[in-house]
Design a protein around this motif. Structure first.
Motif, PDB file in Angstrom:
ATOM      1  N   UNK A 112       0.846  -1.200   0.000  1.00 20.13           N
ATOM      2  CA  UNK A 112       0.000   0.000   0.000  1.00 20.13           C
ATOM      3  C   UNK A 112       0.878   1.246   0.000  1.00 20.13           C
ATOM      4  N   UNK A 113       0.277   2.356  -0.455  1.00 20.24           N
ATOM      5  CA  UNK A 113       1.037   3.607  -0.561  1.00 20.24           C
ATOM      6  C   UNK A 113       0.443   4.662   0.341  1.00 20.24           C
ATOM      7  N   UNK A 114       1.286   5.169   1.229  1.00 16.49           N
ATOM      8  CA  UNK A 114       0.871   6.253   2.117  1.00 16.49           C
ATOM      9  C   UNK A 114       1.540   7.531   1.612  1.00 16.49           C
ATOM     10  N   UNK A 115       0.695   8.467   1.188  1.00 15.86           N
ATOM     11  CA  UNK A 115       1.216   9.686   0.569  1.00 15.86           C
ATOM     12  C   UNK A 115       0.922  10.868   1.482  1.00 15.86           C
ATOM     13  N   UNK A 116       1.957  11.555   1.926  1.00 15.39           N
ATOM     14  CA  UNK A 116       1.736  12.731   2.766  1.00 15.39           C
ATOM     15  C   UNK A 116       1.876  13.981   1.912  1.00 15.39           C
ATOM     16  N   UNK A 117       0.821  14.803   1.886  1.00 20.36           N
ATOM     17  CA  UNK A 117       0.892  16.083   1.184  1.00 20.36           C
ATOM     18  C   UNK A 117       1.391  17.106   2.198  1.00 20.36           C
ATOM     19  N   UNK A 118       2.620  17.565   1.951  1.00 20.44           N
ATOM     20  CA  UNK A 118       3.301  18.419   2.928  1.00 20.44           C
ATOM     21  C   UNK A 118       3.843  19.655   2.250  1.00 20.44           C
ATOM     22  N   UNK A 119       3.545  20.810   2.789  1.00 17.13           N
ATOM     23  CA  UNK A 119       3.904  22.059   2.123  1.00 17.13           C
ATOM     24  C   UNK A 119       3.322  21.987   0.706  1.00 17.13           C
ATOM     25  N   UNK A 120       2.118  21.420   0.647  1.00 18.63           N
ATOM     26  CA  UNK A 120       1.479  21.142  -0.635  1.00 18.63           C
ATOM     27  C   UNK A 120       0.428  22.187  -0.992  1.00 18.63           C
ATOM     28  N   UNK A 121       0.453  22.606  -2.250  1.00 19.61           N
ATOM     29  CA  UNK A 121      -0.588  23.483  -2.785  1.00 19.61           C
ATOM     30  C   UNK A 121      -0.816  23.075  -4.224  1.00 19.61           C
TER      31      UNK A 121
END
Ligand code: IPE
Ligand code: IPE
Ligand code: MG
Length: 250
Positions: free
Chosen positions: A133-142
């Motif tokens: 499985x893939x855990x994707x963290x959107x960080x400093x994301x726009x």
């Protein structure tokens, strides 16, 4: 007694779920505490979302963890969030690994403190061969910034003659987004009662189902997640077609 999880049709699981984890500040304020207390109490909800996803084998989970706009919060709150991220990564790295998850980061990570960035890259590298499985963290994301950087990179390629204007299609554009390796979002969940997208995955959510929950993020449980999947499975995703067309298998 049947549980919410038992109502899920395991043959129609969404591939990609994205969550706007909102409401930590209000959760803390309602208890007479500082906003940062809410962030600290949000970790168990993050764990709930990850575990629920893992249990029903959803291959991609994206968590909106810190937006490009969140840099404008008070310095103290930003640094608490960065420290919390760093501490949590240290504590959870092994768990992420043993669950077979692969960690990915999307966003303008150059803006993150070097230590946090290094830790993130370390865990991403450590888990790069995992296939559970893939855990994707959107960080400093726009999302606007992501789209703009894609446009700039594509323009440069056209200017340098690497590609022509005719080569630009949806696939090529997607290949220049941070999410190039992930499928489009099937289901977007936002907690806290706010009904807005807040600059999250604008392109990738073009055909996502959306669910806005009235609970605040620290109160999010595995059953909250499973209920979202049950509700998602009641929707007919028509992609512009008619119900009749779908019913006739077109
Ligand atoms: C979400 O909760 C966490 C982040 C945006 C980092 P908030 O901190 O936005 O909480 P509310 O929305 O102010 O209650
Ligand atoms: C969106 O929540 C960002 C994250 C959850 C990381 P915000 O609380 O920052 O969004 P707005 O400002 O209410 O739209
Ligand atoms: Mg908020």
């Amino acid at each position: 007694m049947s549980s919410v999880k038992d109502k899920i049709d395991l043959n129609h699981i969404p591939k990609h779920v994205a969550i706007i984890m909102d409401g930590n500040g209000r959760w803390a304020k309602s208890r007479g505490e500082e906003r940062t207390f809410g962030h600290k109490n949000a970790i168990s909800a993050v764990r709930n979302a990850i575990n629920a996803c893992n249990e029903i084998h959803i291959p991609y989970l994206t968590l909106y963890t810190f937006s490009s706009e969140n840099w404008s919060r008070p310095d103290e709150e930003v640094s608490t969030l960065m420290n919390l991220l760093s501490e949590t990564l240290i504590l959870e790295a092994e768990e992420i690994f043993t669950k077979g998850l692969r960690l990915h980061i999307i966003g303008d990570i150059e803006k993150l403190p070097a230590l946090v960035r290094d830790q993130l890259m370390h865990v991403a590298d450590l888990t790069k061969d995992n296939t559970g499985g893939n855990l994707i963290l959107a960080l400093s994301y726009g999302s606007r910034q992501e789209i703009l950087q894609a446009v700039k990179r594509i323009s440069t390629k056209v200017k340098n003659g690497e590609i022509t204007e005719e080569d630009i299609d949806e696939k090529l554009f997607e290949d220049h987004l941070y999410t190039r390796d992930f499928p489009p979002v099937d289901l977007m969940i936002r907690t806290s009662g706010e009904v807005r997208i807040s600059n999250f995955l604008l392109w990738q959510m073009a055909y996502a189902e959306m669910q806005f929950l009235d609970i605040l993020w620290p109160d999010f449980t595995k059953d909250s997640f499973f209920q979202c999947i049950v509700d998602y499975q009641c929707k007919e995703r028509r992609y512009g077609k008619t119900s009749e067309q779908l019913g006739s298998g077109l």
